[in-house]
Every structure is written in structure tokens, then in C-alpha cells.
Design a protein around this motif. Structure first.
Motif, PDB file in Angstrom:
ATOM      1  N   SER A   1      19.075 -18.001  37.383  1.00 38.93           N
ATOM      2  CA  SER A   1      20.317 -18.764  37.522  1.00 38.93           C
ATOM      3  C   SER A   1      20.798 -19.346  36.193  1.00 38.93           C
ATOM      4  O   SER A   1      21.739 -20.131  36.167  1.00 38.93           O
ATOM      5  CB  SER A   1      20.132 -19.890  38.542  1.00 38.93           C
ATOM      6  OG  SER A   1      19.136 -20.784  38.098  1.00 38.93           O
ATOM      7  N   GLU A   2      20.157 -18.958  35.096  1.00 36.82           N
ATOM      8  CA  GLU A   2      20.547 -19.489  33.790  1.00 36.82           C
ATOM      9  C   GLU A   2      20.807 -18.352  32.805  1.00 36.82           C
ATOM     10  O   GLU A   2      20.248 -17.276  32.938  1.00 36.82           O
ATOM     11  CB  GLU A   2      19.457 -20.408  33.249  1.00 36.82           C
ATOM     12  CG  GLU A   2      19.191 -21.574  34.188  1.00 36.82           C
ATOM     13  CD  GLU A   2      18.291 -22.606  33.565  1.00 36.82           C
ATOM     14  OE1 GLU A   2      18.414 -22.827  32.358  1.00 36.82           O
ATOM     15  OE2 GLU A   2      17.490 -23.174  34.305  1.00 36.82           O
TER      16      GLU A   2
ATOM     17  N   ILE B   1      14.076 -20.211  28.117  1.00 35.08           N
ATOM     18  CA  ILE B   1      14.173 -19.159  27.107  1.00 35.08           C
ATOM     19  C   ILE B   1      12.961 -18.249  27.220  1.00 35.08           C
ATOM     20  O   ILE B   1      11.919 -18.640  27.745  1.00 35.08           O
ATOM     21  CB  ILE B   1      14.250 -19.729  25.676  1.00 35.08           C
ATOM     22  CG1 ILE B   1      13.021 -20.563  25.352  1.00 35.08           C
ATOM     23  CG2 ILE B   1      15.517 -20.530  25.466  1.00 35.08           C
ATOM     24  CD1 ILE B   1      12.950 -21.035  23.913  1.00 35.08           C
ATOM     25  N   CYS B   2      13.110 -17.038  26.717  1.00 37.34           N
ATOM     26  CA  CYS B   2      12.000 -16.098  26.651  1.00 37.34           C
ATOM     27  C   CYS B   2      11.692 -15.851  25.184  1.00 37.34           C
ATOM     28  O   CYS B   2      12.604 -15.682  24.371  1.00 37.34           O
ATOM     29  CB  CYS B   2      12.356 -14.795  27.358  1.00 37.34           C
ATOM     30  SG  CYS B   2      12.408 -14.955  29.155  1.00 37.34           S
TER      31      CYS B   2
ATOM     32  N   CYS C   1      13.119 -10.378  30.974  1.00 37.10           N
ATOM     33  CA  CYS C   1      12.355 -11.624  31.076  1.00 37.10           C
ATOM     34  C   CYS C   1      13.244 -12.741  31.623  1.00 37.10           C
ATOM     35  O   CYS C   1      12.854 -13.469  32.533  1.00 37.10           O
ATOM     36  CB  CYS C   1      11.795 -12.001  29.712  1.00 37.10           C
ATOM     37  SG  CYS C   1      10.876 -13.562  29.691  1.00 37.10           S
ATOM     38  N   CYS C   2      14.444 -12.877  31.078  1.00 43.40           N
ATOM     39  CA  CYS C   2      15.371 -13.925  31.525  1.00 43.40           C
ATOM     40  C   CYS C   2      15.764 -13.731  32.987  1.00 43.40           C
ATOM     41  O   CYS C   2      15.787 -14.694  33.759  1.00 43.40           O
ATOM     42  CB  CYS C   2      16.622 -13.927  30.646  1.00 43.40           C
ATOM     43  SG  CYS C   2      16.356 -14.633  28.998  1.00 43.40           S
TER      44      CYS C   2
ATOM     45  N   TYR D   1       8.002 -10.190  25.804  1.00 46.76           N
ATOM     46  CA  TYR D   1       8.695 -11.461  26.034  1.00 46.76           C
ATOM     47  C   TYR D   1       8.050 -12.201  27.195  1.00 46.76           C
ATOM     48  O   TYR D   1       7.702 -11.601  28.209  1.00 46.76           O
ATOM     49  CB  TYR D   1      10.169 -11.204  26.354  1.00 46.76           C
ATOM     50  CG  TYR D   1      10.963 -10.826  25.131  1.00 46.76           C
ATOM     51  CD1 TYR D   1      11.631 -11.789  24.386  1.00 46.76           C
ATOM     52  CD2 TYR D   1      11.050  -9.505  24.714  1.00 46.76           C
ATOM     53  CE1 TYR D   1      12.362 -11.459  23.263  1.00 46.76           C
ATOM     54  CE2 TYR D   1      11.771  -9.155  23.580  1.00 46.76           C
ATOM     55  CZ  TYR D   1      12.421 -10.137  22.867  1.00 46.76           C
ATOM     56  OH  TYR D   1      13.130  -9.808  21.749  1.00 46.76           O
ATOM     57  N   TYR D   2       7.918 -13.506  27.038  1.00 46.66           N
ATOM     58  CA  TYR D   2       7.325 -14.351  28.070  1.00 46.66           C
ATOM     59  C   TYR D   2       8.172 -15.621  28.199  1.00 46.66           C
ATOM     60  O   TYR D   2       8.882 -16.009  27.274  1.00 46.66           O
ATOM     61  CB  TYR D   2       5.873 -14.708  27.713  1.00 46.66           C
ATOM     62  CG  TYR D   2       5.733 -15.577  26.487  1.00 46.66           C
ATOM     63  CD1 TYR D   2       5.614 -16.953  26.610  1.00 46.66           C
ATOM     64  CD2 TYR D   2       5.742 -15.026  25.213  1.00 46.66           C
ATOM     65  CE1 TYR D   2       5.497 -17.764  25.488  1.00 46.66           C
ATOM     66  CE2 TYR D   2       5.619 -15.825  24.083  1.00 46.66           C
ATOM     67  CZ  TYR D   2       5.500 -17.182  24.224  1.00 46.66           C
ATOM     68  OH  TYR D   2       5.383 -17.983  23.122  1.00 46.66           O
ATOM     69  N   PRO D   3       8.117 -16.302  29.377  1.00 47.96           N
ATOM     70  CA  PRO D   3       8.907 -17.521  29.552  1.00 47.96           C
ATOM     71  C   PRO D   3       8.311 -18.673  28.752  1.00 47.96           C
ATOM     72  O   PRO D   3       7.112 -18.907  28.775  1.00 47.96           O
ATOM     73  CB  PRO D   3       8.808 -17.790  31.053  1.00 47.96           C
ATOM     74  CG  PRO D   3       7.503 -17.174  31.448  1.00 47.96           C
ATOM     75  CD  PRO D   3       7.355 -15.954  30.573  1.00 47.96           C
TER      76      PRO D   3
END
Length: 113
Positions: free
Chosen positions: A68-69, A38-39, A61-62, A30-32
Motif C-alpha cells: 500500500s506504499e 523501503i527495500c 520487494c516493495c 532486496y529485503y525490507p
């Protein structure tokens, strides 16, 4: 050039264990995303994305990239139709073709914003 993978890894990635790592492994991580908080794990991460910024699961990842999201479970389709400033004129577009470097904080849910 190096005679073996171990010497290459030691020289180029002294703080990482890259011996035995393969490009295919990065595609499953997973990547940003550049289009929102989102990831993704679709194998389409930018070529410059380092493995240390990618994770085995969406939650990690998140937490790392968007602390903060609440991004776990968010989908790219939800973010891709946000408005962004065009680079070719004084207009805002919502066509999902924003540049890969465009951050979500510079995109809006409506054209007026």
C-alpha cells in the motif's frame, strides 16, 4: 550432518531449491528495511532473513512487503532521521540508532507526534 548438499537442502528446506545457493547471493537481493517502508540491497539484511522474503529487484520487494506504499526509489537516509520512542526513558530520539526491529509505523517525522 549430511554427506552432500542435496540431502541437507531436502531435510532443512524441503519447499525450496537451495542446492547451489550461496550466502553471497542473499547479499545482492532486496529485503525490507526495519527503518521505513523501503527495500535495501546492501548485504546488511538480518541473519534471520530468509531468502523467500528477499527479491532480485526493488519493485518486487516493495510490492510484497509494502503493497500500500510507494517505496520504489525510496532511500534509507530519508527514513533514518525519524523520531522513535527511546527504551531508556520517556523521550523520543532522532539519531538514526533505532533498534533494527523498530517498524516505520512506530516512528514519526517530528517529536510532537
Amino acid at each position: 550432518m549430511f554427506d552432500n548438499e542435496e540431502d541437507c537442502c531436502k531435510h532443512h528446506f524441503p519447499s525450496e531449491d537451495c542446492v547451489g545457493a550461496r550466502a553471497e547471493q542473499k547479499s545482492l537481493m532486496y529485503y525490507p528495511s526495519s527503518i521505513g517502508s523501503i527495500c535495501l540491497s546492501d548485504g546488511k539484511q538480518p541473519s534471520w532473513m530468509q531468502a523467500k522474503n528477499m527479491f532480485d529487484n526493488e519493485e518486487d520487494c516493495c510490492k510484497h512487503h509494502f503493497p500500500s506504499e510507494d517505496c520504489v526509489g525510496a532511500r534509507a537516509e530519508q527514513k533514518s532521521l525519524m523520531y522513535y520512542p527511546s527504551s531508556i526513558g520517556s523521550i523520543c530520539l532522532s539519531d538514526g540508532k533505532q533498534p533494527s526491529w523498530m517498524q516505520a509505523k512506530n516512528m514519526f517525522d517530528n517529536e510532537e507526534d
